[in-house]
Design a protein around this motif. Sequence first.
Motif, PDB file in Angstrom:
ATOM      1  N   SER A   7       0.812  -1.223   0.000  1.00  0.00           N
ATOM      2  CA  SER A   7       0.000   0.000   0.000  1.00  0.00           C
ATOM      3  C   SER A   7       0.844   1.271   0.000  1.00  0.00           C
ATOM      4  O   SER A   7       0.346   2.336  -0.379  1.00  0.00           O
ATOM      5  CB  SER A   7      -0.937   0.007   1.222  1.00  0.00           C
ATOM      6  OG  SER A   7      -0.181  -0.086   2.419  1.00  0.00           O
ATOM      7  N   PHE A   8       2.126   1.168   0.411  1.00  0.00           N
ATOM      8  CA  PHE A   8       3.000   2.343   0.383  1.00  0.00           C
ATOM      9  C   PHE A   8       4.099   2.202  -0.668  1.00  0.00           C
ATOM     10  O   PHE A   8       5.037   2.999  -0.687  1.00  0.00           O
ATOM     11  CB  PHE A   8       3.640   2.555   1.765  1.00  0.00           C
ATOM     12  CG  PHE A   8       2.640   2.898   2.833  1.00  0.00           C
ATOM     13  CD1 PHE A   8       2.163   4.191   2.968  1.00  0.00           C
ATOM     14  CD2 PHE A   8       2.154   1.920   3.690  1.00  0.00           C
ATOM     15  CE1 PHE A   8       1.243   4.509   3.951  1.00  0.00           C
ATOM     16  CE2 PHE A   8       1.235   2.230   4.671  1.00  0.00           C
ATOM     17  CZ  PHE A   8       0.771   3.525   4.803  1.00  0.00           C
ATOM     18  N   HIS A   9       3.978   1.222  -1.524  1.00  0.00           N
ATOM     19  CA  HIS A   9       4.985   1.026  -2.572  1.00  0.00           C
ATOM     20  C   HIS A   9       4.730   1.981  -3.726  1.00  0.00           C
ATOM     21  O   HIS A   9       3.576   2.346  -4.015  1.00  0.00           O
ATOM     22  CB  HIS A   9       4.954  -0.422  -3.067  1.00  0.00           C
ATOM     23  CG  HIS A   9       6.184  -0.819  -3.818  1.00  0.00           C
ATOM     24  ND1 HIS A   9       6.304  -0.644  -5.170  1.00  0.00           N
ATOM     25  CD2 HIS A   9       7.351  -1.382  -3.401  1.00  0.00           C
ATOM     26  CE1 HIS A   9       7.489  -1.095  -5.565  1.00  0.00           C
ATOM     27  NE2 HIS A   9       8.139  -1.538  -4.504  1.00  0.00           N
ATOM     28  N   ILE A  10       5.789   2.365  -4.391  1.00  0.00           N
ATOM     29  CA  ILE A  10       5.662   3.360  -5.460  1.00  0.00           C
ATOM     30  C   ILE A  10       4.833   2.839  -6.634  1.00  0.00           C
ATOM     31  O   ILE A  10       4.280   3.607  -7.420  1.00  0.00           O
ATOM     32  CB  ILE A  10       7.070   3.801  -5.934  1.00  0.00           C
ATOM     33  CG1 ILE A  10       6.978   5.096  -6.750  1.00  0.00           C
ATOM     34  CG2 ILE A  10       7.763   2.677  -6.709  1.00  0.00           C
ATOM     35  CD1 ILE A  10       8.320   5.735  -6.997  1.00  0.00           C
ATOM     36  N   SER A  11       4.721   1.511  -6.769  1.00  0.00           N
ATOM     37  CA  SER A  11       3.967   0.933  -7.894  1.00  0.00           C
ATOM     38  C   SER A  11       2.532   0.583  -7.516  1.00  0.00           C
ATOM     39  O   SER A  11       1.837  -0.067  -8.300  1.00  0.00           O
ATOM     40  CB  SER A  11       4.673  -0.333  -8.392  1.00  0.00           C
ATOM     41  OG  SER A  11       4.700  -1.322  -7.376  1.00  0.00           O
ATOM     42  N   PHE A  12       2.054   1.001  -6.329  1.00  0.00           N
ATOM     43  CA  PHE A  12       0.710   0.616  -5.901  1.00  0.00           C
ATOM     44  C   PHE A  12      -0.375   1.065  -6.876  1.00  0.00           C
ATOM     45  O   PHE A  12      -1.314   0.295  -7.140  1.00  0.00           O
ATOM     46  CB  PHE A  12       0.426   1.169  -4.498  1.00  0.00           C
ATOM     47  CG  PHE A  12      -0.923   0.770  -3.974  1.00  0.00           C
ATOM     48  CD1 PHE A  12      -1.125  -0.488  -3.434  1.00  0.00           C
ATOM     49  CD2 PHE A  12      -2.001   1.642  -4.039  1.00  0.00           C
ATOM     50  CE1 PHE A  12      -2.371  -0.872  -2.969  1.00  0.00           C
ATOM     51  CE2 PHE A  12      -3.247   1.277  -3.566  1.00  0.00           C
ATOM     52  CZ  PHE A  12      -3.431   0.015  -3.030  1.00  0.00           C
ATOM     53  N   PRO A  13      -0.339   2.268  -7.426  1.00  0.00           N
ATOM     54  CA  PRO A  13      -1.384   2.649  -8.387  1.00  0.00           C
ATOM     55  C   PRO A  13      -1.478   1.693  -9.570  1.00  0.00           C
ATOM     56  O   PRO A  13      -2.584   1.371 -10.035  1.00  0.00           O
ATOM     57  CB  PRO A  13      -0.955   4.059  -8.830  1.00  0.00           C
ATOM     58  CG  PRO A  13      -0.181   4.582  -7.666  1.00  0.00           C
ATOM     59  CD  PRO A  13       0.568   3.400  -7.130  1.00  0.00           C
ATOM     60  N   ASP A  14      -0.341   1.232 -10.062  1.00  0.00           N
ATOM     61  CA  ASP A  14      -0.359   0.300 -11.191  1.00  0.00           C
ATOM     62  C   ASP A  14      -0.868  -1.069 -10.768  1.00  0.00           C
ATOM     63  O   ASP A  14      -1.557  -1.752 -11.523  1.00  0.00           O
ATOM     64  CB  ASP A  14       1.055   0.162 -11.766  1.00  0.00           C
ATOM     65  CG  ASP A  14       1.717   1.514 -11.997  1.00  0.00           C
ATOM     66  OD1 ASP A  14       1.223   2.258 -12.865  1.00  0.00           O
ATOM     67  OD2 ASP A  14       2.686   1.829 -11.287  1.00  0.00           O
ATOM     68  N   LEU A  15      -0.536  -1.473  -9.549  1.00  0.00           N
ATOM     69  CA  LEU A  15      -0.942  -2.781  -9.047  1.00  0.00           C
ATOM     70  C   LEU A  15      -2.451  -2.852  -8.834  1.00  0.00           C
ATOM     71  O   LEU A  15      -3.073  -3.885  -9.134  1.00  0.00           O
ATOM     72  CB  LEU A  15      -0.216  -3.058  -7.723  1.00  0.00           C
ATOM     73  CG  LEU A  15      -0.670  -4.274  -6.906  1.00  0.00           C
ATOM     74  CD1 LEU A  15      -0.371  -5.557  -7.650  1.00  0.00           C
ATOM     75  CD2 LEU A  15       0.006  -4.275  -5.542  1.00  0.00           C
ATOM     76  N   ALA A  16      -3.056  -1.782  -8.330  1.00  0.00           N
ATOM     77  CA  ALA A  16      -4.454  -1.826  -7.898  1.00  0.00           C
ATOM     78  C   ALA A  16      -5.454  -1.391  -8.962  1.00  0.00           C
ATOM     79  O   ALA A  16      -6.653  -1.623  -8.796  1.00  0.00           O
ATOM     80  CB  ALA A  16      -4.616  -0.953  -6.657  1.00  0.00           C
ATOM     81  N   THR A  17      -5.007  -0.796 -10.050  1.00  0.00           N
ATOM     82  CA  THR A  17      -5.943  -0.218 -11.024  1.00  0.00           C
ATOM     83  C   THR A  17      -6.860  -1.270 -11.652  1.00  0.00           C
ATOM     84  O   THR A  17      -8.088  -1.132 -11.675  1.00  0.00           O
ATOM     85  CB  THR A  17      -5.168   0.523 -12.128  1.00  0.00           C
ATOM     86  OG1 THR A  17      -4.444   1.599 -11.535  1.00  0.00           O
ATOM     87  CG2 THR A  17      -6.126   1.072 -13.181  1.00  0.00           C
ATOM     88  N   ILE A  18      -6.284  -2.344 -12.187  1.00  0.00           N
ATOM     89  CA  ILE A  18      -7.095  -3.367 -12.867  1.00  0.00           C
ATOM     90  C   ILE A  18      -8.031  -4.079 -11.895  1.00  0.00           C
ATOM     91  O   ILE A  18      -9.224  -4.263 -12.202  1.00  0.00           O
ATOM     92  CB  ILE A  18      -6.191  -4.356 -13.618  1.00  0.00           C
ATOM     93  CG1 ILE A  18      -5.494  -3.642 -14.770  1.00  0.00           C
ATOM     94  CG2 ILE A  18      -6.993  -5.554 -14.116  1.00  0.00           C
ATOM     95  CD1 ILE A  18      -4.563  -4.518 -15.576  1.00  0.00           C
ATOM     96  N   PRO A  19      -7.573  -4.500 -10.698  1.00  0.00           N
ATOM     97  CA  PRO A  19      -8.519  -5.091  -9.748  1.00  0.00           C
ATOM     98  C   PRO A  19      -9.690  -4.168  -9.416  1.00  0.00           C
ATOM     99  O   PRO A  19     -10.829  -4.640  -9.284  1.00  0.00           O
ATOM    100  CB  PRO A  19      -7.658  -5.363  -8.509  1.00  0.00           C
ATOM    101  CG  PRO A  19      -6.294  -5.588  -9.061  1.00  0.00           C
ATOM    102  CD  PRO A  19      -6.183  -4.636 -10.201  1.00  0.00           C
ATOM    103  N   VAL A  20      -9.426  -2.871  -9.281  1.00  0.00           N
ATOM    104  CA  VAL A  20     -10.514  -1.930  -8.996  1.00  0.00           C
ATOM    105  C   VAL A  20     -11.498  -1.899 -10.156  1.00  0.00           C
ATOM    106  O   VAL A  20     -12.730  -1.865  -9.949  1.00  0.00           O
ATOM    107  CB  VAL A  20      -9.951  -0.522  -8.719  1.00  0.00           C
ATOM    108  CG1 VAL A  20     -11.058   0.527  -8.738  1.00  0.00           C
ATOM    109  CG2 VAL A  20      -9.236  -0.494  -7.370  1.00  0.00           C
ATOM    110  N   MET A  21     -11.011  -1.933 -11.394  1.00  0.00           N
ATOM    111  CA  MET A  21     -11.899  -1.943 -12.565  1.00  0.00           C
ATOM    112  C   MET A  21     -12.780  -3.185 -12.559  1.00  0.00           C
ATOM    113  O   MET A  21     -13.992  -3.122 -12.826  1.00  0.00           O
ATOM    114  CB  MET A  21     -11.070  -1.868 -13.843  1.00  0.00           C
ATOM    115  CG  MET A  21     -10.331  -0.552 -14.045  1.00  0.00           C
ATOM    116  SD  MET A  21      -9.165  -0.609 -15.429  1.00  0.00           S
ATOM    117  CE  MET A  21     -10.268  -0.970 -16.780  1.00  0.00           C
ATOM    118  N   ARG A  22     -12.202  -4.343 -12.249  1.00  0.00           N
ATOM    119  CA  ARG A  22     -12.978  -5.588 -12.221  1.00  0.00           C
ATOM    120  C   ARG A  22     -14.033  -5.554 -11.112  1.00  0.00           C
ATOM    121  O   ARG A  22     -15.171  -6.012 -11.294  1.00  0.00           O
ATOM    122  CB  ARG A  22     -12.031  -6.775 -11.999  1.00  0.00           C
ATOM    123  CG  ARG A  22     -11.069  -7.053 -13.139  1.00  0.00           C
ATOM    124  CD  ARG A  22     -11.731  -7.857 -14.243  1.00  0.00           C
ATOM    125  NE  ARG A  22     -12.180  -9.158 -13.794  1.00  0.00           N
ATOM    126  CZ  ARG A  22     -11.412 -10.260 -13.745  1.00  0.00           C
ATOM    127  NH1 ARG A  22     -10.124 -10.183 -14.115  1.00  0.00           N
ATOM    128  NH2 ARG A  22     -11.912 -11.415 -13.347  1.00  0.00           N
TER     129      ARG A  22
END
Length: 601
Positions: free
Chosen positions: A497-512
């Motif tokens: 949740s505090f990693h610099i790549s979190f936005p990229d990691l969470a975007t597709i799951p949020v869309m689904r």
Amino acid sequence: MGKLGKKARKFAKKNLQSVEKRNRKLKPFFKKKFAKRNERHHVGDEEKKKVEQQPKKRCQEEEFQDIPIDAVFGKDDDEVLRDCDSDSDGYLDELVDEADSDIMKHKVLSGSVLSTCCDLVDEKQSVQVLISLLNWYRAACHYGHEPSGIPRPDIYYDIEDSETFAKVMIFMLQKADHTFRSILGLSDSSTKEKILKLKNNPKWDSLKPLVKSFVRSTLHLVKQAADLEIIVFALTQLRVSIVFLAAFPDLLKKLIKISVHLWVTGEETLSQQAFLILKDISMVFNSECFDTCLISMFKAFLHDCDIPKANSEQRLPFLRDSLVELCSQDVQKSYTKASVSITQLAKLLKMALTTKNKEAVEKIHSGQYTNCVDLWVNFIAANVQDCDIQPLLYTIVQVINGVAQLIIGPRYLLLRVKCIQWLNHLSRTSGIFIPIASLVLDMLEYKTTNDGEKQEQKLEAVSTVKLPKNWLKSQNFQEQCIFSVIELLAVHFAQWSFHISFPDLATIPVMRLKKFHERSTMEGLKRVVKRFIEQVESNIEFVQRKRDDVTFSPNDQQSADTFMQLEKQNTNAPYTQYYHSIIDKALGTKKKKKKRGKCGN
């Protein structure tokens, strides 16, 4: 010209072979030649076909091959624990007056005699009195279990009453070890090497049979006694004398065998005490007995996994954790065993994926297979930070992914959830990113109906890997499915949740999840999913703002690893609090489940 042609024809007919005559002679030759060549080609083709067909034949043979999961350790490992020893050597020889040497004696232990004997042993370490007490102790341990075939002694040992019976057993269990050490001049911290050097001590020659008699009688008591408290007490006292077993290899093997049996079958307290015995043996006799204890416990653990028991959900985690603790005593040796076992798991999985044979697939879904994976996952997680066991980590992750994708369907929801929990656990303990989002989000696509009756039990209450069909029609199945999705993703996102790549990691799951939210008709589920989406999107925006302010390049790995380290220490961060609420709710459900299980028992 005509005559010349006629002469030429005559000359040719007489002196030259005609083309037809030549063809007639050569035709059989070419037939044979080409026949052999074609035959060679034909044989070569057949050999190629045979070579190509051989793997298929082997694969077909493997379909029906039932390979035990513990077969990698071989049968020879079990033979180490064979009873090479009889249950008893009989009674110790005592000094008898010559006048009474031919008379059968009947020695009765009374309370007053016992008190006198105890004082003599305590204060003066009298060996002769100790021999008498050991014989009475042996009689007490073998009471009602005297093996047939052993000749009766010239002196019969009897105990006056139950109170004296209990006192002699308690005295010997509490005082025997201290008395042996006092006579031999050994400290409480003596090692096995000092015990082995006692062969040069003249006192050891006379005391060795006494030590052997005590250990042998105690083992018989532990093996045959029906009272749980007596067995636990005997094992507790026997732990102190383990070092003496360096002089008695056969008794040491027997103790390992008895302890493994009690560890895997005994009640909670007894099982714990038996494990402490095995743990001490592995530490004291590391080079000789660590592998024996590990393999015996491993096989007993797997065997117990396939035996349905009422308390399996509480018992199996204890057996697994104690086995992990033993393995962690010597990670190097355990690494070898784990590597062999995980390779065997991979072979069984490959067979199931390749053949899709029913027996092979059921093998993967068996309690033995899943608990074996669970064991090595916890071993790797416990030691991955301190030891170089990365190869095991990568192999077990591949096995888990294969198990999760072997059969996709709602009836195998519990197995998929377990696989994702394993991956989350390994990722959290190793600090290595392991993608699980696709495995979790596929659970949103399960086709289920919610027109059945609502089940009172939670999904976790089902003990089998494969869910009953009637569960798929229950109203709360989809709820439990979505709650599992939220919990698993919450754990995964919390780590990064505090990693610099979190936005990229969470975007597709949020869309689904948004798509699922739009098509869902269950208001209770929609609220839960919407709250999760809002929390994740809020954290995405938070990390994105911080990321927009950085000045370092994406190739600067060191700076990327230290990104938002101060914020990470803040336990009041919105998503961190939300994650803890999810986990607390899940733990509360499990505690209620355990209470129901205890009440049921």
